[in-house]
Design a protein around this motif. Sequence first.
Motif, short mmCIF file in Angstrom:
data_model
loop_
_atom_site.label_atom_id
_atom_site.label_comp_id
_atom_site.label_asym_id
_atom_site.label_seq_id
_atom_site.Cartn_x
_atom_site.Cartn_y
_atom_site.Cartn_z
N VAL A 18 -3.31 56.99 -42.00
CA VAL A 18 -3.56 57.99 -43.04
C VAL A 18 -2.37 58.20 -43.88
CG1 VAL A 18 -4.47 60.13 -43.95
CG2 VAL A 18 -5.62 59.04 -42.02
N LYS A 19 -1.40 58.85 -43.42
CA LYS A 19 -0.05 58.85 -43.96
C LYS A 19 0.44 57.69 -44.60
CE LYS A 19 2.15 62.62 -41.15
NZ LYS A 19 3.51 62.63 -40.45
N GLU A 20 0.20 56.70 -43.91
CA GLU A 20 1.11 55.31 -44.51
C GLU A 20 0.11 54.87 -45.91
OE1 GLU A 20 1.57 50.64 -43.26
OE2 GLU A 20 0.25 51.73 -41.97
N THR A 21 -1.28 54.99 -45.62
CA THR A 21 -1.88 54.94 -46.89
C THR A 21 -1.81 55.56 -48.24
OG1 THR A 21 -3.51 53.90 -45.24
CG2 THR A 21 -4.48 54.56 -47.71
N VAL A 22 -1.83 56.86 -47.78
CA VAL A 22 -1.40 58.09 -48.79
C VAL A 22 -0.14 57.56 -49.54
CG1 VAL A 22 -0.87 60.21 -49.40
CG2 VAL A 22 -2.96 59.70 -48.15
N GLY A 23 0.92 57.37 -48.59
CA GLY A 23 2.22 56.87 -48.99
C GLY A 23 2.28 55.79 -50.02
N GLU A 24 1.45 54.70 -49.57
CA GLU A 24 1.32 53.36 -50.44
C GLU A 24 0.95 53.72 -51.81
OE1 GLU A 24 -0.91 50.75 -47.98
OE2 GLU A 24 0.50 50.05 -47.04
N VAL A 25 -0.38 54.49 -51.82
CA VAL A 25 -1.15 54.87 -53.09
C VAL A 25 -0.19 55.75 -53.86
CG1 VAL A 25 -3.08 56.28 -53.79
CG2 VAL A 25 -3.46 54.70 -51.91
N THR A 26 0.30 56.61 -53.28
CA THR A 26 1.24 57.52 -54.30
C THR A 26 2.75 57.19 -54.40
OG1 THR A 26 2.03 58.87 -52.38
CG2 THR A 26 -0.07 59.54 -53.34
N LEU A 31 6.69 58.90 -46.98
CA LEU A 31 5.54 59.08 -46.29
C LEU A 31 4.86 58.01 -45.51
CD1 LEU A 31 3.60 61.39 -45.57
CD2 LEU A 31 2.10 60.79 -47.71
N GLU A 32 4.86 56.75 -46.45
CA GLU A 32 4.55 55.66 -45.69
C GLU A 32 5.40 55.39 -44.40
OE1 GLU A 32 4.18 51.00 -47.24
OE2 GLU A 32 4.57 52.51 -48.65
N ALA A 33 6.84 55.51 -44.38
CA ALA A 33 7.54 55.25 -43.22
C ALA A 33 7.19 56.22 -42.09
CB ALA A 33 8.98 55.22 -43.55
#
Length: 58
Positions: A18-26, A31-33
Amino acid sequence: MTNEKKPDGKTDEVKGKVKETVGEVTGDEELEAQGKGDQTKGDVKQAGEKLKDAVKDD
């Protein structure tokens, strides 16, 4: 001492995804790392549990 249950490996994996996906989108690389790190932590926990179960069965 608390009776609080620690998150298992699968929980860390899902939280990390979830964190990775949110990091990618934003566009939040940090956050992605963190998400990728949480997923790795979950994988290691699961491997440790499998090893512990294998040793216990012997």
